[in-house]
Structures are given as C-alpha cells and as structure tokens.
Design an enzyme around this catalytic site. Structure first.
Site, mmCIF file in Angstrom:
data_model
loop_
_atom_site.group_PDB
_atom_site.id
_atom_site.type_symbol
_atom_site.label_atom_id
_atom_site.label_comp_id
_atom_site.label_asym_id
_atom_site.label_seq_id
_atom_site.Cartn_x
_atom_site.Cartn_y
_atom_site.Cartn_z
ATOM 1 N N TYR A 171 10.236 27.398 82.569
ATOM 2 C CA TYR A 171 8.666 27.167 82.946
ATOM 3 C C TYR A 171 8.695 26.564 84.415
ATOM 4 C CZ TYR A 171 6.609 28.370 78.624
ATOM 5 O OH TYR A 171 6.002 29.064 77.412
ATOM 6 N N ASN A 197 0.934 26.914 70.874
ATOM 7 C CA ASN A 197 0.050 28.048 70.606
ATOM 8 C C ASN A 197 1.025 29.255 70.379
ATOM 9 O OD1 ASN A 197 1.399 28.476 73.220
ATOM 10 N ND2 ASN A 197 -0.667 28.658 74.259
ATOM 11 N N GLU A 231 12.339 36.433 83.642
ATOM 12 C CA GLU A 231 12.401 35.780 82.171
ATOM 13 C C GLU A 231 13.367 36.352 81.306
ATOM 14 O OE1 GLU A 231 7.594 34.248 82.272
ATOM 15 O OE2 GLU A 231 8.202 35.694 80.854
ATOM 16 N N HIS A 284 4.784 33.273 73.646
ATOM 17 C CA HIS A 284 4.720 33.207 74.992
ATOM 18 C C HIS A 284 4.870 34.736 75.183
ATOM 19 C CE1 HIS A 284 5.984 33.271 79.291
ATOM 20 N NE2 HIS A 284 6.970 34.095 78.796
ATOM 21 N N LYS A 316 7.308 30.190 69.820
ATOM 22 C CA LYS A 316 7.458 28.965 70.217
ATOM 23 C C LYS A 316 7.757 27.897 68.772
ATOM 24 C CE LYS A 316 4.461 29.302 74.251
ATOM 25 N NZ LYS A 316 3.391 28.697 75.190
HETATM 26 P P1 RTP Z 1 2.670 31.570 78.085
HETATM 27 O O1 RTP Z 1 3.098 31.395 79.475
HETATM 28 O O2 RTP Z 1 3.477 30.616 77.074
HETATM 29 O O3 RTP Z 1 2.593 32.948 77.690
HETATM 30 O O4 RTP Z 1 0.988 31.174 77.943
HETATM 31 P P2 RTP Z 1 -0.263 31.532 78.829
HETATM 32 O O5 RTP Z 1 0.227 32.421 79.990
HETATM 33 O O6 RTP Z 1 -1.295 32.213 77.991
HETATM 34 O O7 RTP Z 1 -0.371 30.184 79.387
HETATM 35 P P3 RTP Z 1 0.123 29.458 80.999
HETATM 36 O O8 RTP Z 1 -1.006 29.030 81.702
HETATM 37 O O9 RTP Z 1 1.288 30.121 81.585
HETATM 38 O O10 RTP Z 1 0.700 28.082 80.514
HETATM 39 C C1 RTP Z 1 1.958 28.005 79.713
HETATM 40 C C2 RTP Z 1 2.150 27.269 78.486
HETATM 41 O O11 RTP Z 1 1.673 25.867 78.853
HETATM 42 C C3 RTP Z 1 1.122 25.579 77.686
HETATM 43 N N1 RTP Z 1 -0.305 24.921 78.452
HETATM 44 N N2 RTP Z 1 -0.840 23.589 78.000
HETATM 45 N N3 RTP Z 1 -2.333 21.221 77.990
HETATM 46 C C4 RTP Z 1 -2.643 22.367 78.531
HETATM 47 O O12 RTP Z 1 -3.727 22.396 79.217
HETATM 48 C C5 RTP Z 1 -1.944 23.435 78.587
HETATM 49 N N4 RTP Z 1 -2.317 24.797 79.239
HETATM 50 C C6 RTP Z 1 -0.994 25.378 79.156
HETATM 51 C C7 RTP Z 1 0.740 26.266 76.534
HETATM 52 O O13 RTP Z 1 1.988 26.179 75.754
HETATM 53 C C8 RTP Z 1 0.893 27.670 77.416
HETATM 54 O O14 RTP Z 1 1.188 28.756 76.595
HETATM 55 MG MG MG Z 2 1.837 32.105 81.113
#
Ligand code: RTP
Ligand code: MG
Length: 139
Positions: A50, A113, A127, A116, A10
């Site tokens: 997204y 973070n 994706e 992804h 990212k």
């Molecule tokens: P990713 O999709 O990026 O691999 O991450 P992930 O599965 O661990 O998390 P996901 O729930 O899919 O959320 C996608 C990305 O959105 C951002 N995020 N911000 N502010 C918040 O509460 C929040 N929650 C998620 C993060 O960049 C997350 O990786």
């Molecule tokens: Mg995710």
C-alpha cells in the site's frame, strides 16, 4: 480489451469464512481466476503493498488491519477486468455501495471493506508482480 487485475479478500472477510461466497460472486460475474493463494502479510509487507497510500492519514491503521490475519490474493482475467471488478466490489465506504456489490453485502466499514481491486492497468501490473511470478499465473 482482456485485462488482468489483482484481487485481495481482506482479513475481515477471511476471518468470517466468506472466501467461498466472494469467489463465487467473482466467478458469476464472468471474471476468470488465473492465480490464487492465501498469505498472512507482515506489517512491512502490507506497507510495501500500500505504499501509494503512505502519506494518507489512514495508512498506519490500514496496514495494521491488512497484517492482522490471513488474506486471499488472486489474479482475475477478462474483458475490462479492472473496471468490472471495481464495479462488483462497490464503493470504498460500504454505506455508499450499491445493492448486489461485494462491499454492500459483506463490508463492515470504510476500512474493513472485505476486498481490494487494482484501479488502473499500471497499478494492476505492479500489484500482480508484488504477489505472483509468471509461473504462478495460468496462461
Ligand atoms: P482498495 O485499494 O483496497 O481496492 O480500495 P479502494 O481503491 O476502494 O480505496 P483506496 O482509496 O485505494 O483505499 C485503500 C483502502 O484503505 C482503506 N481506507 N480507509 N479510514 C479511511 O478513511 C479509509 N479510506 C480508505 C480501505 O480499506 C480502502 O479499501
Ligand atoms: Mg485503491
């Protein structure tokens, strides 16, 4: 089962010159890089990627962030690649990420973070197709 997953380094990590270190962690974990490129997404392209999160409160902020600077996208291949890469990434919120994970080491906060990874076989297919055509993925 041999799987493919989509990885994104990212903008927060690319901006801090962490591409090499993150790709090294990926390769040391035994995941094989079968496609790789650098992109700078527009807001619209980030929203497209997204769109599963379009109803979440963090959608606007997330897509602003993902279009704020260059990213490095890659396709990773290996046994259980989807789950293995998610383990290597660590928890979404770096405060909860385990020692030795990419997010524990590099993530700044729950949004910035650093990486992804796809979360299912079906999402990985969608994706990967968002960024690469078959000719860009080595067999
Ligand atoms: P990713 O999709 O990026 O691999 O991450 P992930 O599965 O661990 O998390 P996901 O729930 O899919 O959320 C996608 C990305 O959105 C951002 N995020 N911000 N502010 C918040 O509460 C929040 N929650 C998620 C993060 O960049 C997350 O990786
Ligand atoms: Mg995710």
């Amino acid at each position: 089962m041999v799987e493919r997953t989509l990885s994104i380094i990212k903008p927060d990590a690319v901006q801090r010159n962490l591409v090499g270190e993150i790709l090294t962690m990926i390769q040391k974990a035994g995941l094989k890089i079968v496609a790789l490129k650098m992109l700078y997404l527009t807001k619209k392209q980030a929203e497209g990627f997204y769109k599963v999160h379009q109803d979440k409160p963090f959608f606007d902020s997330l897509t602003d962030f993902m279009s704020s600077g260059p990213i490095v996208v890659s396709v990773l291949e290996g046994e259980n690649a989807i789950e293995n890469y998610r383990k290597l990434m660590g928890a979404t919120n770096p405060e909860n990420a385990e020692e030795g994970t990419i997010r524990k080491k590099f993530a700044l906060d729950i949004e910035k973070n650093s990486v992804h990874g796809s979360d299912s076989i079906e999402n990985a297919k969608t994706e990967i197709a968002y960024f690469f055509n078959e000719l860009e993925i080595v067999g």
